[in-house]
Design an enzyme around this catalytic site. Structure first.
Site, PDB file in Angstrom:
ATOM      1  N   THR A  96      -5.841  21.625   7.208  1.00  0.00           N
ATOM      2  CA  THR A  96      -6.497  19.897   7.168  1.00  0.00           C
ATOM      3  C   THR A  96      -5.915  19.789   5.211  1.00  0.00           C
ATOM      4  OG1 THR A  96      -7.799  18.508   7.117  1.00  0.00           O
ATOM      5  CG2 THR A  96      -8.702  20.867   6.281  1.00  0.00           C
ATOM      6  N   ASN A 114       1.973   8.227  14.963  1.00  0.00           N
ATOM      7  CA  ASN A 114       0.881   8.731  16.114  1.00  0.00           C
ATOM      8  C   ASN A 114       1.663   9.707  16.972  1.00  0.00           C
ATOM      9  OD1 ASN A 114      -0.083   8.523  18.716  1.00  0.00           O
ATOM     10  ND2 ASN A 114      -0.921   6.409  17.867  1.00  0.00           N
ATOM     11  N   ARG A 140     -13.496  14.483  14.136  1.00  0.00           N
ATOM     12  CA  ARG A 140     -12.591  14.451  13.601  1.00  0.00           C
ATOM     13  C   ARG A 140     -11.068  16.032  13.858  1.00  0.00           C
ATOM     14  NH1 ARG A 140     -11.639  11.236   9.621  1.00  0.00           N
ATOM     15  NH2 ARG A 140     -10.536  12.058   8.343  1.00  0.00           N
ATOM     16  N   HIS A 144       0.726  -0.978   0.337  1.00  0.00           N
ATOM     17  CA  HIS A 144      -0.142  -0.243  -0.291  1.00  0.00           C
ATOM     18  C   HIS A 144       1.238   0.853  -0.031  1.00  0.00           C
ATOM     19  CE1 HIS A 144       1.008   0.855   3.965  1.00  0.00           C
ATOM     20  NE2 HIS A 144       0.665  -0.517   4.423  1.00  0.00           N
ATOM     21  N   ARG A 182       0.886  13.876   5.313  1.00  0.00           N
ATOM     22  CA  ARG A 182      -0.136  15.970   5.547  1.00  0.00           C
ATOM     23  C   ARG A 182       0.017  16.811   5.250  1.00  0.00           C
ATOM     24  NH1 ARG A 182      -2.131  12.753   9.717  1.00  0.00           N
ATOM     25  NH2 ARG A 182      -0.051  12.148  11.745  1.00  0.00           N
ATOM     26  N   ASP A 231       5.720  -0.372  13.022  1.00  0.00           N
ATOM     27  CA  ASP A 231       4.995  -0.748  11.874  1.00  0.00           C
ATOM     28  C   ASP A 231       4.503  -1.766  11.878  1.00  0.00           C
ATOM     29  OD1 ASP A 231       6.461  -2.589  10.587  1.00  0.00           O
ATOM     30  OD2 ASP A 231       6.541  -1.458   9.053  1.00  0.00           O
ATOM     31  N   HIS A 282      13.188   1.880   6.161  1.00  0.00           N
ATOM     32  CA  HIS A 282      12.727   2.931   7.002  1.00  0.00           C
ATOM     33  C   HIS A 282      13.457   4.158   7.955  1.00  0.00           C
ATOM     34  CE1 HIS A 282       8.345   2.363   6.917  1.00  0.00           C
ATOM     35  NE2 HIS A 282       8.148   1.466   7.433  1.00  0.00           N
ATOM     36  N   LYS A 295      -7.429   6.118  -3.472  1.00  0.00           N
ATOM     37  CA  LYS A 295      -5.762   6.599  -2.149  1.00  0.00           C
ATOM     38  C   LYS A 295      -5.699   4.835  -2.338  1.00  0.00           C
ATOM     39  CE  LYS A 295      -7.048   8.984   2.090  1.00  0.00           C
ATOM     40  NZ  LYS A 295      -7.778   9.907   2.821  1.00  0.00           N
TER      41      LYS A 295
END
Length: 613
Positions: free
Chosen positions: A558, A314, A458, A11, A427, A154, A135, A36
């Site tokens: 946003t 997170n 949200r 993904h 983001r 992850d 990573h 997406k």
């Protein structure tokens, strides 16, 4: 030396290109295909990266894939053998796909790349990096540190779910690993599934829901589901899960432990129970991450910490690590998920495989260029594309654009803001953003329900001038990638009445918590982006102009998309989203568009255009 990194076929496919160690371009495939989390070969992202570097595939020295498919297949087989005969249904679904396609990924990738250059030297120029090394490389090599501990967390790579590496100069070595099926990412995804959200997509909804609940089930999870050791290592009781052999994340024993069945998003409402579950798994995640961080500091003596992997998104847990003061400095890869693996793979090929030197950017700055690594559109091209789409716009000078956009924000209008290069990672950072006035008590609900078409609970993030962050939030440092949560400063908070304090769950939503109600979550927290004049001068100028009009150096930020849609990439994408939502003003380059000026026949129904994420 040019190296192209690729992540694909699971993904969030992406491509990234570096030249002599310098990051030239990086982008996710979803932004081009408008699908997406697109997992397909990133043909469009590769094409963009090559164009940005001004080269052809034949000019690339190495192509590096972000994980090792054979090791992943080994894990799949060993897992099924360990649990056999349980899991046969899942086995017979997965194995044919592997035998037909995934075992031969090198051949598949070679065929995909033949569209670019049929004569590329695949035998000598195609490399594979392990998933967690990719990573770790994405976290350490662009960081502003000469040396650092590197924590990656992850769901799972090949076998690894959590790793500790140490980087120094151009060297990076993994020292410790936790292996599948014991995974903090999969634990969080299990609760994402249980609360009715989509796995590998809805985890951030659980994080956003958590402050509405009480962590009533934290101890139950720690007693029954996960055994956490003093050093942060952990073990998951697999009798509660189904992800090793089944087609779901959890089983009936898991539901029985908490006393309710799995929530069906299209049938079952969110209740206080789901909020308490979200708060509980968030508390467990923070507990584990803090233990890992403390043990790493104690064992390595490292003063600097780098983070990557999906769990590093997170931002609440990240903020806790920062405020605990465990490390002197923390840096988080903005594309912390699998997309960032493409960049890490390229950097691993350059520094580790080829042993090339690394130059640390001076002044405490990282090498990510603000994560503005995607496509940019020239003004003439923007005007031609918008005209072809039927848009009505005014071309403004730079000063006029800033002035009129700042005024629109001060008038509490929702503004689509497409400027400069597109961001790499999940983001929006002021390149492809929807902006609003954080002082408005209705802005949060309006943006959620009428612009983003998503759940009302949200939260939204503030973009704040770096020079003003400490005056408005309990943070005095950089957070350019919106990956740290910190409280709103006490002087800007609003005390709650006894009646308001007695409210539960979503009822808390309409209670203003501060002088910036649109970005203050119910626990007085905010996911902060600091805006820097050197990395995004136009966005910095806009917020400065807004401050000049209102005294407030903060705007709501946003991502520029609606529910289920990837963030916009092109002027056409921005115009379609503008016409399919209740965004009132759109700026693309120096083009300024008002909704009332547009042809009503071009209005789109975006509310139901995309699948729920």
């Amino acid at each position: 030396m040019r190296i192209l990194g690729i992540s694909a076929l699971y993904h969030d496919s992406a491509a990234a290109l570096i030249e002599d160690g310098r990051i030239v371009a990086a982008a996710q495939e979803e932004r081009f295909t408008r699908k997406k989390h697109d997992a397909r070969f990133p043909e469009n992202a590769v094409r963009y990266c090559l164009a940005e570097a001004g080269c052809a595939l034949g000019d690339i020295d190495y192509v590096v894939f972000y994980d090792k498919p054979f090791l992943k297949f080994e894990r799949l087989l060993e897992t099924y053998m360990s649990f056999a005969p349980k899991g046969f249904t899942s086995f017979k679904t997965a194995i044919p796909v592997w035998l037909k396609e995934k075992l031969f990924q090198k051949d598949m990738l070679r065929r995909d790349f033949q569209k670019f250059d049929p004569d590329f030297d695949w035998m000598n120029k195609f490399l594979f990096a392990e998933h967690h090394l990719s990573h770790a490389a994405s976290a350490f090599f662009p960081s502003p540190f000469e040396d650092a501990a590197v924590l990656t967390m992850d769901g799972v790579g090949e076998w690894t779910t959590t790793s500790l590496a140490f980087g120094s100069g151009n060297r990076l070595e993994i020292h410790k690993e936790l292996h599948f099926p014991h995974s903090l990412g999969l634990l969080y995804s299990a609760f994402t599934y249980y609360t009715g959200f989509k796995v590998n997509s809805g985890e951030y909804k659980v994080m956003g829901l958590a402050p509405y609940g009480e962590p009533k089930y934290t101890q139950l999870i720690l007693d029954k589901v996960i055994d956490v050791k003093d050093d942060g290592s952990f073990w998951l009781d697999q009798s509660y899960f189904d992800y090793c052999t089944g087609l779901t994340m959890t089983n009936d024993k898991f539901a029985g432990l908490f006393g309710q069945k799995v929530r069906q998003a299209d049938k079952d409402p969110l209740t206080q129970f789901h909020m308490d579950i979200a708060a509980s798994v968030q508390a467990v995640t923070e507990h584990v991450v803090l233990k890992l961080a403390r043990a790493i500091r104690k064992d390595t003596g490292a003063k600097n910490l780098c983070l990557a992997g999906g769990v590093a998104l997170n931002c609440v847990a990240n903020g806790k690590v920062l405020r605990e003061g465990i490390f002197d400095n923390i840096w988080i890869q903005p594309a912390a998920g699998d997309a960032g693996g493409a960049l890490g793979a390229a950097l691993a090929g350059y520094h580790i495989h080829k042993g090339q030197p690394r130059t640390v950017t001076g002044g405490g700055k990282d090498a990510m260029k603000g994560s503005y690594l995607g496509p940019v559109f020239e003004q003439a091209d923007i005007e031609a594309r918008l005209t072809a789409a039927g848009a009505k716009f005014t071309v403004l000078s730079d000063d006029q654009l800033i002035e009129q956009t700042a005024q629109a924000l001060a008038d509490e209008k929702a503004v689509g803001w497409m400027q400069g290069r597109m961001e790499f990672g999940p983001r929006a950072l002021g390149g492809r953003s929807i902006l609003g006035d954080p002082r408005s008590p209705t802005m949060q609900k309006v943006l959620n329900l009428k612009v983003k078409y998503r759940e009302s609970f949200r939260p939204f993030a503030p973009s704040v001038l770096r020079e003003d962050v400490a005056d408005w939030f309990e943070l005095d440092g950089d957070s350019p990638y919106m990956l740290l949560v910190a409280p709103v400063a006490e002087k800007h908070r609003r005390a709650m009445t006894q009646e308001e304090q007695a409210l539960f769950g979503i009822d808390k939503l309409n209670v203003p918590r501060s002088s910036l109600p649109a970005i203050t979550h119910v626990d007085y927290s905010a996911r902060i982006q600091t805006v820097h004049a050197d990395t995004n001068p136009r966005y910095h100028a806009l917020i400065s102009a807004f401050k000049g009009k209102t005294g407030c150096p903060v705007v709501v930020n946003t991502s520029f998309n609606v529910r289920g849609e990837p963030i916009v990439c092109s002027p056409e994408d921005a115009f379609r989203c503008f016409m399919g939502s209740e965004i009132e003003v759109l700026t693309v380059g120096n083009c300024f568009l008002r909704k009332e000026d547009q042809d009503p026949a071009l209005k789109l129904d975006y509310k139901n255009a995309f699948e729920l994420d």
